[in-house]
Design an enzyme around this catalytic site. Structure first.
Site, PDB file in Angstrom:
ATOM      1  CB  ALA A   1      -0.917  -0.006   1.219  1.00  0.00           C
ATOM      2  N   PRO A   2       0.420   2.312  -0.689  1.00  0.00           N
ATOM      3  CG  PRO A   2      -0.596   3.593  -2.331  1.00  0.00           C
ATOM      4  CD  PRO A   2      -0.812   2.393  -1.476  1.00  0.00           C
ATOM      5  N   GLY A   3       2.318   4.932   0.956  1.00  0.00           N
ATOM      6  CA  GLY A   3       2.488   5.581   2.253  1.00  0.00           C
ATOM      7  C   GLY A   3       3.694   5.059   3.008  1.00  0.00           C
ATOM      8  CB  ILE A   4       5.252   6.265   6.154  1.00  0.00           C
ATOM      9  CG1 ILE A   4       5.595   7.626   5.540  1.00  0.00           C
ATOM     10  CG2 ILE A   4       6.352   5.808   7.109  1.00  0.00           C
ATOM     11  CD1 ILE A   4       5.591   8.769   6.538  1.00  0.00           C
TER      12      ILE A   4
ATOM     13  N   GLY B   1       4.300   0.828   8.076  1.00  0.00           N
ATOM     14  CA  GLY B   1       4.008   0.807   9.497  1.00  0.00           C
ATOM     15  C   GLY B   1       5.054   0.052  10.292  1.00  0.00           C
ATOM     16  CG  MET B   2       7.128   1.880  13.330  1.00  0.00           C
ATOM     17  SD  MET B   2       7.411   2.871  14.826  1.00  0.00           S
ATOM     18  CE  MET B   2       8.376   4.223  14.155  1.00  0.00           C
TER      19      MET B   2
ATOM     20  CE  LYS C   1      -4.080  -1.599   9.357  1.00  0.00           C
ATOM     21  NZ  LYS C   1      -4.747  -0.506  10.109  1.00  0.00           N
TER      22      LYS C   1
ATOM     23  CG  ASP D   1     -16.325  -2.016  11.216  1.00  0.00           C
ATOM     24  OD1 ASP D   1     -15.712  -2.511  12.183  1.00  0.00           O
ATOM     25  OD2 ASP D   1     -17.415  -2.448  10.805  1.00  0.00           O
TER      26      ASP D   1
END
Length: 575
Positions: free
Chosen positions: A315-318, A320-321, A336, A371
């Protein structure tokens, strides 16, 4: 003569489903009384109880089935015969769509989500209602025109009885008529029309909603009347006829409605008319049938997969940790997966992360938390996984993967509506878009806080922008209750050199939060700083957060509306 085992098991599953849904409707039926008595705590407790019902009944049913099977054990062949017997019983069940999902849940629970055979599940619906089922028993229909609308509205409001009187029914009728005449579809001035309203009232938070549509010359527009209570009386807060706003009211970031729906599929058919772009799974979720919504989501996913050819990608974006997130570019959902090990400085466990997601599921999301659905052993065609994504998943979550010659199976994942990460949105936004997005961002945090949720990590990357321009929080691994936080002001430095020290000159406990520090990581860009200080300056003051905590502790339930303040009649009247 003794029943065949498969027949007895099938009948038990259906009986247990009917017992579950009977209790579901019983809790739902209490909504009217809770609304009339302003029992807002009761609203929250009932919502949580209703969400927990499904898993409780599936667990109890599974235990009973295993006991019934005894030494026969649960073989795939036996479960295939059970499904056949269950299918024979479905014609006697009005709510057969949700019954199929209940059967699926029991089957998966019996086999602990392993060695699942699609032919033993209701992957596709066994029965269909056809394209145009009869909805007449659900509806009240009012035929009118703009001239006679006030008389129609008077009859309409009288048809929905509450123990509380209307504060000023005539004023509300004038407001609805004026708003539709001035702002409604032009065709209402030219043609007679029909208003179709569901007989059952929708309840959520502090509101009751009369939900329906306007039908005129082959066109359909939403018609929704939100009712609010003063404690002594009720009043109409606004009228909603805009499709976009109706979609937000029945949104994926809100608590589920309480509406008495013995056959929820018929409600979905009706609501689909006013929200044609909203998938069925989101509508099922919105009316509280979130477990069947999960079934519908899976069916929707399978259908989209068959009709597309592209590959799943990161997915685009930074990144996740805690989570690795991926998507199909043409699909409106992200997937996710919890990483095996978290990127420092994250210090939470896998179980803590899952507990946070359960918390969000059961809490009032006030339109500001997306949700989610939770899946076990979710299968993807291996040839649809991009090489970059496969390498990423093998690196960060190898223990969650099973790879065969043609499938990628992920042991555990969440799905969530796809949004544009706020940080990416702001990178491309003009001044007006930036201002609106930051106004939404601050409002989201304030509304969550008023609902007793502290986001924890408030970086822009953890919020998304919906297609309607709303800002919604979607990263839950650090959320906590507001009442668990200790908001503090940073003590003044003891000596001038304290300000230059790499370490704080004051003690910091685990739950200590210093709102002044938010500015350090949120307000780095001058334009963002200027707008945030204009719109949300109080967010950086510990006293503001303490005030919210005090309200929560004394039982103040903030009003949160699924529409802007300027839409409210009270605001339009200058109130």
């Amino acid at each position: 003569m003794q029943q065949p085992l498969e027949q007895a098991v099938a009948e038990t599953i259906l009986q247990r489903f009917e017992s579950f849904y009977s209790r579901f409707l019983e809790i739902t039926q209490g909504s009217k009384s809770r609304f009339e008595n302003s029992d807002w705590l009761g609203v929250q407790l009932a919502g949580r109880e209703r969400i927990r019902l499904y898993d409780h009944h599936v667990g109890a049913t599974t235990a009973l089935i295993k006991q019934m099977m005894g030494e026969h054990h649960a073989t795939q062949e036996l479960l295939k015969r059970v499904k056949g017997a269950f299918s024979d019983l479905l014609p006697r069940c009005d709510n057969f769509e949700v019954a199929e999902s209940f059967f699926n849940s029991v089957y998966r629970r019996i086999f602990r989500h392993r060695n699942i055979r699609d032919e033993n599940l209701y992957i596709h619906p066994f029965r269909s209602r056809g394209e145009h089922p009869d909805l007449s028993a659900l509806l009240r229909v009012y035929r009118t025109d703009l001239t006679h609308l006030p008389q129609t509205l008077s009859q309409m409001l009288g048809d929905y009885s509450f123990t509380l009187p209307y504060e000023d029914k005539q004023r509300d009728i004038v407001d609805i008529h004026r708003h539709l005449a001035e702002n409604g579809p032009q065709i209402l001035h030219e043609e007679p029309f029909a208003i179709e309203l569901l007989k059952e009232v929708f309840y959520r938070n502090k509101g009751a909603y009369l939900v329906g549509l306007i039908r005129v010359k082959g066109q359909v527009f939403p018609f929704i009347l939100p009712l609010l209570s003063t404690g002594q009386s009720i009043y109409v807060d606004t009228v909603i006829f805009e499709p976009e706003l109706a979609s937000i009211v029945v949104g994926f970031a809100r608590a589920y409605f309480m509406v008495y729906a013995p056959v929820p599929a018929l409600f979905v058919v009706f609501l689909r008319q006013i929200m044609p772009h909203k998938p069925d799974y989101e509508i099922y979720n919105a009316i509280g049938c979130q477990k069947h919504g999960k079934t519908e989501l899976y069916r929707h996913y399978q259908q989209h997969l068959a009709q597309s050819r592209e590959q799943f990608v990161i997915a685009p974006g930074i990144k996740g940790m805690v989570m690795s997130v991926f998507t199909l570019p043409s699909y409106d959902v992200v997937f996710k997966v919890i990483k095996d090990e978290f990127t420092p400085p994250k210090d939470v466990s896998h179980e803590q992360v899952r507990a946070k997601y359960r918390l969000v599921k059961q809490h009032d999301r006030v339109g500001r938390m997306a949700d989610t659905q939770e899946f076990t052993n979710f299968e993807f065609p291996l040839d649809r996984i991009s090489p970059e994504l496969l390498a990423e998943l093998k690196t960060v979550a190898p223990s969650a993967l099973t790879i065969t010659s043609d499938k990628l199976v992920i042991k555990h994942l969440y799905t969530e509506r796809k949004m544009i990460p706020l940080n990416l949105y702001l990178d491309k936004a003009d001044e007006q878009q930036t201002r609106l997005a930051l106004e939404e961002y601050g409002n989201a945090i304030k509304q969550l806080a008023a609902a007793n949720i502290f986001p924890g990590d408030m970086l822009f990357k953890n919020f998304g922008v919906t297609r309607h321009g709303r800002v919604v929080f979607y990263d839950y691994d650090e959320i906590c209750y507001m009442t668990e936080c200790n908001f503090r002001q940073i003590p003044p430095p003891r000596y001038p050199e304290d300000e230059w020290s790499a370490e704080p000159w004051y003690s910091v406990a685990p739950n200590d939060i210093f709102p002044e520090e938010f500015a350090t990581f949120l307000l780095q860009k001058p334009q963002v700083r200027e707008i945030m200080m204009q719109l949300h300056k109080e967010m950086f003051d510990a006293n503001y957060w303490k005030m919210l905590q005090s309200n929560i502790k004394v039982g103040v339930f903030e009003d949160v509306y699924p529409y802007r303040r300027k839409k409210r009649f009270k605001f339009q009247r200058g109130g």
